[in-house]
Enzyme design. Sequence first.
Site, PDB file in Angstrom:
ATOM      1  N   PHE A 177       0.843  -1.191   0.000  1.00 16.06           N
ATOM      2  CA  PHE A 177       0.000   0.000   0.000  1.00 16.06           C
ATOM      3  C   PHE A 177       0.882   1.245   0.000  1.00 16.06           C
ATOM      4  O   PHE A 177       2.071   1.197   0.329  1.00 16.06           O
ATOM      5  CB  PHE A 177      -0.928   0.008   1.227  1.00 16.06           C
ATOM      6  CG  PHE A 177      -0.194   0.068   2.542  1.00 16.06           C
ATOM      7  CD1 PHE A 177       0.106   1.286   3.137  1.00 16.06           C
ATOM      8  CD2 PHE A 177       0.199  -1.101   3.186  1.00 16.06           C
ATOM      9  CE1 PHE A 177       0.786   1.340   4.347  1.00 16.06           C
ATOM     10  CE2 PHE A 177       0.876  -1.052   4.399  1.00 16.06           C
ATOM     11  CZ  PHE A 177       1.166   0.175   4.974  1.00 16.06           C
ATOM     12  N   CYS A 178       0.268   2.371  -0.384  1.00 15.19           N
ATOM     13  CA  CYS A 178       0.929   3.677  -0.336  1.00 15.19           C
ATOM     14  C   CYS A 178      -0.162   4.737  -0.191  1.00 15.19           C
ATOM     15  O   CYS A 178      -1.328   4.411   0.014  1.00 15.19           O
ATOM     16  CB  CYS A 178       1.785   3.912  -1.573  1.00 15.19           C
ATOM     17  SG  CYS A 178       0.866   3.796  -3.126  1.00 15.19           S
ATOM     18  N   THR A 179       0.179   5.999  -0.300  1.00 17.75           N
ATOM     19  CA  THR A 179      -0.765   7.070   0.006  1.00 17.75           C
ATOM     20  C   THR A 179      -1.976   7.062  -0.916  1.00 17.75           C
ATOM     21  O   THR A 179      -3.125   7.073  -0.463  1.00 17.75           O
ATOM     22  CB  THR A 179      -0.072   8.443  -0.083  1.00 17.75           C
ATOM     23  OG1 THR A 179       1.142   8.393   0.670  1.00 17.75           O
ATOM     24  CG2 THR A 179      -0.976   9.536   0.476  1.00 17.75           C
ATOM     25  N   ILE A 206      -4.121   4.610   0.797  1.00 20.91           N
ATOM     26  CA  ILE A 206      -4.530   4.915   2.168  1.00 20.91           C
ATOM     27  C   ILE A 206      -5.662   5.934   2.191  1.00 20.91           C
ATOM     28  O   ILE A 206      -6.614   5.806   2.974  1.00 20.91           O
ATOM     29  CB  ILE A 206      -3.326   5.464   2.968  1.00 20.91           C
ATOM     30  CG1 ILE A 206      -2.200   4.435   3.019  1.00 20.91           C
ATOM     31  CG2 ILE A 206      -3.755   5.852   4.387  1.00 20.91           C
ATOM     32  CD1 ILE A 206      -0.861   5.029   3.408  1.00 20.91           C
ATOM     33  N   LYS A 309       2.436   9.888  -3.674  1.00 18.54           N
ATOM     34  CA  LYS A 309       1.282   9.062  -3.349  1.00 18.54           C
ATOM     35  C   LYS A 309       1.553   7.590  -3.540  1.00 18.54           C
ATOM     36  O   LYS A 309       0.685   6.833  -3.888  1.00 18.54           O
ATOM     37  CB  LYS A 309       0.075   9.523  -4.150  1.00 18.54           C
ATOM     38  CG  LYS A 309      -0.233  11.047  -3.953  1.00 18.54           C
ATOM     39  CD  LYS A 309      -1.445  11.473  -4.683  1.00 18.54           C
ATOM     40  CE  LYS A 309      -1.250  11.578  -6.173  1.00 18.54           C
ATOM     41  NZ  LYS A 309      -0.260  12.532  -6.611  1.00 18.54           N
TER      42      LYS A 309
END
Length: 309
Positions: A177-179, A206, A309
């Site tokens: 996952f990431c922003t 996220i 992101k």
Amino acid sequence: MSNIVVVTFYKFFDFTDCRERRVPIQTVCDENGIKGTILLATEGINSTIAGTREGIDTVLHYLREDPRLADLTWKESYHDEIPFYRMKVKVKREIVSLGMPEVNPNKKKVGTYVPPQEWNTVISDPEVLVIDTRNSFEYQVGTFQRAVNPHTKSFREFPTYVQQELDPQKYKKVAMFCTGGIRCEKATAYMLENGFEQVYHLQGGILQYLADVPEEESLWQGECFVFDERVSVDHHLKKGVYELCYGCHHPLTPADRQSPHYEEGVCCPYCHDTLSEDKKARARERQKQIRLAKERGETHIGRRFEPSK
């Protein structure tokens, strides 16, 4: 509700005419009072911008008139003021810098998208290795339960982390996952190419998870670092408690700002002993100019963020 809309979006697509599109996109943003950054590359578009509801809607409508962006989706949050000072549309080699332009999700297989509503189930599986593909300072602000910190300073270091620390024979299931989703999408393409078989990534990142999953059901811990002047957002996508040190760009908690080594706009406990006196003096002069501009009712151009992101 706050009257400024902050929008993040990205899309991988064949954007061979990105250089020709830069000026028209910049013009539309300027005409509508939009601030922020839009990155263009032959692999796609990546952006965080902010403005009034009307201005944002106009820019999004303009972008979606391009058939390649007709299905563009975005994430929204709100703030009392525009968290950027300028509008920049820039052409880059990559819209998120892995340092490997050949790892292009347009041309490579990517991992399995996991909707936010199903993410808790995936990362709660003990057989799944959960990896936070963001940088260490972002991880420290907040992350998911069970998430591994790769201890990277930039996304370009991620391939090295994979090569040195992860064995595809050992880790059969990996969730990342990431922003906003862009880093882990490119990371899944890289990992699949390097022998990992079952690779998942959080759809929308996220920010989409915080928007869609009720806080009482959330497995998110802490706040989410964002690449704009808000620094972090809470589970309701409102500005969080963190501020940024302008000496070393480290996110600071309220406790950090109580340290005797913290000087607003100059240094903090993380860099007080490493910054030269000359750099501190220049930072103090900058802070003086910010204060004077504020007293005149003007905006002083400060640090700018670019989307990742």
